[in-house]
Design a protein around this motif. Structure first.
Motif, PDB file in Angstrom:
ATOM      1  N   LEU A  10     -55.924   9.225 -20.712  1.00 39.15           N
ATOM      2  CA  LEU A  10     -54.479   9.127 -20.907  1.00 39.15           C
ATOM      3  C   LEU A  10     -54.141   8.598 -22.298  1.00 39.15           C
ATOM      4  O   LEU A  10     -53.090   8.925 -22.853  1.00 39.15           O
ATOM      5  CB  LEU A  10     -53.867   8.234 -19.831  1.00 39.15           C
ATOM      6  CG  LEU A  10     -53.895   8.815 -18.418  1.00 39.15           C
ATOM      7  CD1 LEU A  10     -53.454   7.768 -17.405  1.00 39.15           C
ATOM      8  CD2 LEU A  10     -52.995  10.047 -18.315  1.00 39.15           C
ATOM      9  N   ARG A  11     -55.022   7.809 -22.878  1.00 38.78           N
ATOM     10  CA  ARG A  11     -54.776   7.287 -24.222  1.00 38.78           C
ATOM     11  C   ARG A  11     -54.776   8.416 -25.256  1.00 38.78           C
ATOM     12  O   ARG A  11     -54.168   8.295 -26.318  1.00 38.78           O
ATOM     13  CB  ARG A  11     -55.829   6.241 -24.578  1.00 38.78           C
ATOM     14  CG  ARG A  11     -55.748   4.979 -23.719  1.00 38.78           C
ATOM     15  CD  ARG A  11     -56.743   3.935 -24.159  1.00 38.78           C
ATOM     16  NE  ARG A  11     -56.762   2.792 -23.277  1.00 38.78           N
ATOM     17  CZ  ARG A  11     -55.921   1.760 -23.341  1.00 38.78           C
ATOM     18  NH1 ARG A  11     -54.971   1.759 -24.291  1.00 38.78           N
ATOM     19  NH2 ARG A  11     -56.001   0.754 -22.503  1.00 38.78           N
ATOM     20  N   VAL A  12     -55.475   9.506 -24.946  1.00 41.67           N
ATOM     21  CA  VAL A  12     -55.473  10.679 -25.822  1.00 41.67           C
ATOM     22  C   VAL A  12     -54.314  11.608 -25.481  1.00 41.67           C
ATOM     23  O   VAL A  12     -53.648  12.149 -26.368  1.00 41.67           O
ATOM     24  CB  VAL A  12     -56.820  11.440 -25.701  1.00 41.67           C
ATOM     25  CG1 VAL A  12     -56.764  12.761 -26.463  1.00 41.67           C
ATOM     26  CG2 VAL A  12     -57.961  10.572 -26.217  1.00 41.67           C
ATOM     27  N   LEU A  13     -54.055  11.785 -24.185  1.00 40.70           N
ATOM     28  CA  LEU A  13     -53.061  12.768 -23.753  1.00 40.70           C
ATOM     29  C   LEU A  13     -51.632  12.368 -24.098  1.00 40.70           C
ATOM     30  O   LEU A  13     -50.826  13.217 -24.494  1.00 40.70           O
ATOM     31  CB  LEU A  13     -53.178  12.993 -22.240  1.00 40.70           C
ATOM     32  CG  LEU A  13     -54.434  13.719 -21.764  1.00 40.70           C
ATOM     33  CD1 LEU A  13     -54.465  13.765 -20.242  1.00 40.70           C
ATOM     34  CD2 LEU A  13     -54.500  15.129 -22.339  1.00 40.70           C
ATOM     35  N   LEU A  73     -55.031  13.961 -14.227  1.00 38.26           N
ATOM     36  CA  LEU A  73     -55.046  15.423 -14.123  1.00 38.26           C
ATOM     37  C   LEU A  73     -53.625  15.977 -14.212  1.00 38.26           C
ATOM     38  O   LEU A  73     -53.389  17.036 -14.822  1.00 38.26           O
ATOM     39  CB  LEU A  73     -55.703  15.865 -12.814  1.00 38.26           C
ATOM     40  CG  LEU A  73     -57.239  15.802 -12.731  1.00 38.26           C
ATOM     41  CD1 LEU A  73     -57.734  14.363 -12.627  1.00 38.26           C
ATOM     42  CD2 LEU A  73     -57.741  16.594 -11.522  1.00 38.26           C
ATOM     43  N   GLN A  74     -52.680  15.262 -13.622  1.00 37.31           N
ATOM     44  CA  GLN A  74     -51.284  15.687 -13.710  1.00 37.31           C
ATOM     45  C   GLN A  74     -50.818  15.705 -15.166  1.00 37.31           C
ATOM     46  O   GLN A  74     -50.182  16.667 -15.627  1.00 37.31           O
ATOM     47  CB  GLN A  74     -50.397  14.742 -12.897  1.00 37.31           C
ATOM     48  CG  GLN A  74     -50.688  14.723 -11.404  1.00 37.31           C
ATOM     49  CD  GLN A  74     -49.807  13.725 -10.671  1.00 37.31           C
ATOM     50  OE1 GLN A  74     -48.692  13.442 -11.085  1.00 37.31           O
ATOM     51  NE2 GLN A  74     -50.312  13.176  -9.575  1.00 37.31           N
ATOM     52  N   SER A  79     -49.313  18.172 -20.441  1.00 38.43           N
ATOM     53  CA  SER A  79     -49.433  18.049 -21.896  1.00 38.43           C
ATOM     54  C   SER A  79     -50.155  19.248 -22.499  1.00 38.43           C
ATOM     55  O   SER A  79     -50.375  19.291 -23.708  1.00 38.43           O
ATOM     56  CB  SER A  79     -50.176  16.754 -22.258  1.00 38.43           C
ATOM     57  OG  SER A  79     -51.487  16.755 -21.715  1.00 38.43           O
ATOM     58  N   GLY A  80     -50.520  20.227 -21.671  1.00 38.93           N
ATOM     59  CA  GLY A  80     -51.199  21.417 -22.155  1.00 38.93           C
ATOM     60  C   GLY A  80     -50.292  22.286 -23.006  1.00 38.93           C
ATOM     61  O   GLY A  80     -49.065  22.259 -22.884  1.00 38.93           O
ATOM     62  N   PRO A  86     -41.276  19.636 -22.779  1.00 39.09           N
ATOM     63  CA  PRO A  86     -41.822  18.376 -23.302  1.00 39.09           C
ATOM     64  C   PRO A  86     -42.085  17.402 -22.151  1.00 39.09           C
ATOM     65  O   PRO A  86     -41.280  17.298 -21.230  1.00 39.09           O
ATOM     66  CB  PRO A  86     -40.714  17.861 -24.222  1.00 39.09           C
ATOM     67  CG  PRO A  86     -39.847  19.048 -24.507  1.00 39.09           C
ATOM     68  CD  PRO A  86     -39.929  19.914 -23.288  1.00 39.09           C
ATOM     69  N   LEU A  87     -43.213  16.713 -22.205  1.00 32.86           N
ATOM     70  CA  LEU A  87     -43.495  15.701 -21.194  1.00 32.86           C
ATOM     71  C   LEU A  87     -42.475  14.568 -21.279  1.00 32.86           C
ATOM     72  O   LEU A  87     -41.954  14.099 -20.264  1.00 32.86           O
ATOM     73  CB  LEU A  87     -44.917  15.164 -21.368  1.00 32.86           C
ATOM     74  CG  LEU A  87     -45.345  14.051 -20.417  1.00 32.86           C
ATOM     75  CD1 LEU A  87     -45.286  14.510 -18.968  1.00 32.86           C
ATOM     76  CD2 LEU A  87     -46.752  13.568 -20.762  1.00 32.86           C
TER      77      LEU A  87
END
Length: 276
Positions: A10-13, A73-74, A79-80, A86-87
């Protein structure tokens, strides 16, 4: 179907989602399905989750706990590069969890997450993030998180029929650090939940509690009185500004139980829910 070998970071996503969100132009949901097999529960992590949400320390997983296991995973799905919105600004408006039996700490879970049911809404567009947990090939837990992307809706609809809160059966104080504590165990370190200053950057006067924390805290109030199999369905209303003093009310219905969470002073609703 894409099999992952480890939970996404999550720190990357989160930074990726912020930096690329402006490129999203709408469109259809991707049909990607992420899976992660053999997921085990860390007893220390479960205990920390239980404490912040008000559950007792046991060897059974609260029905809301697998949500934090599927959450990376969500976020990877949302974020794909093929995700249409936009998230940041996608609002979690409802959540429905169905558990077919109690899940134990020593069980290995196979997780699966997908997107579905993109549809119009008076204030924009809605979609569902569907997460499932399997044990030995059988679905034992399902979570449907509904998100609203505001903008481009027809307007109207969704008139509030709120006629005032019920009489509270309990009043809870929600400390200022609740968002930080739940963010630590859930991985959801969205700035709106952490500090007054970071929340103000997104239009909130103070940090707000996570919706899934409010759901978990309400569910914890029913511990020892829940059947082995049930569905708990909630709609998130107005955010809980931290610190807070909230009223909780529960009542039996023909099919189960209804519950409400609301501001203890003004009566404004934070959450409505039903267990069936």
């Amino acid at each position: 179907m894409v099999e992952l070998s480890a939970p996404p970071s999550l720190r990357v996503l989160y930074p990726k989602a912020v930096l690329t969100g402006f490129r999203r132009k709408g469109g259809e949901l991707p049909d990607t399905v992420y899976t992660l097999s053999g997921v085990t529960t860390d007893p220390t992590h479960l205990a920390a989750y239980d404490r912040v949400c008000g559950f007792r320390l046991t060897d059974e997983l609260p029905a809301t706990y697998p949500h934090v296991l599927t959450f990376p995973l969500q976020i990877k799905l949302m974020s794909g590069s093929d995700f249409p919105f936009p998230l940041v600004g996608s609002v979690h408006v409802a959540n429905r969890i169905t558990t077919v039996r109690p899940l134990r700490i020593d069980e290995k879970l196979d997780l699966r997450v997908r997107l579905e049911n993109l549809r119009d809404h008076p204030r924009g567009r809605q979609f569902d993030v569907v997460s499932e947990a399997y044990v030995d090939g059988e679905v034992v837990w399902t979570d449907v998180s509904t998100y609203l992307r505001r903008g481009g809706g027809s307007g109207g609809g969704e008139k509030s029929g709120h006629a005032g809160p019920p009489e509270p059966t309990a009043v809870w104080r929600v400390p200022d650090d609740t968002g930080r504590r739940y963010g630590e165990v859930s991985g959801d370190r969205n700035p709106i939940h952490l500090y007054r200053l970071t929340a103000r950057m997104f239009g909130f006067p103070r940090a707000i509690a996570h919706g899934m924390w409010t759901k978990a805290r309400c569910l914890a109030a029913f511990e020892g009185r829940l059947p082995d199999a049930y569905t708990v369905d909630v709609a998130f209303k107005l955010p809980v500004l931290l610190p807070a003093r909230v009223g909780f009310a529960a009542a039996d219905t023909d099919g189960g139980r209804r519950f409400d969470l609301f501001d203890a002073k003004s009566g404004k609703p934070h959450l409505t829910g039903e267990i069936s």
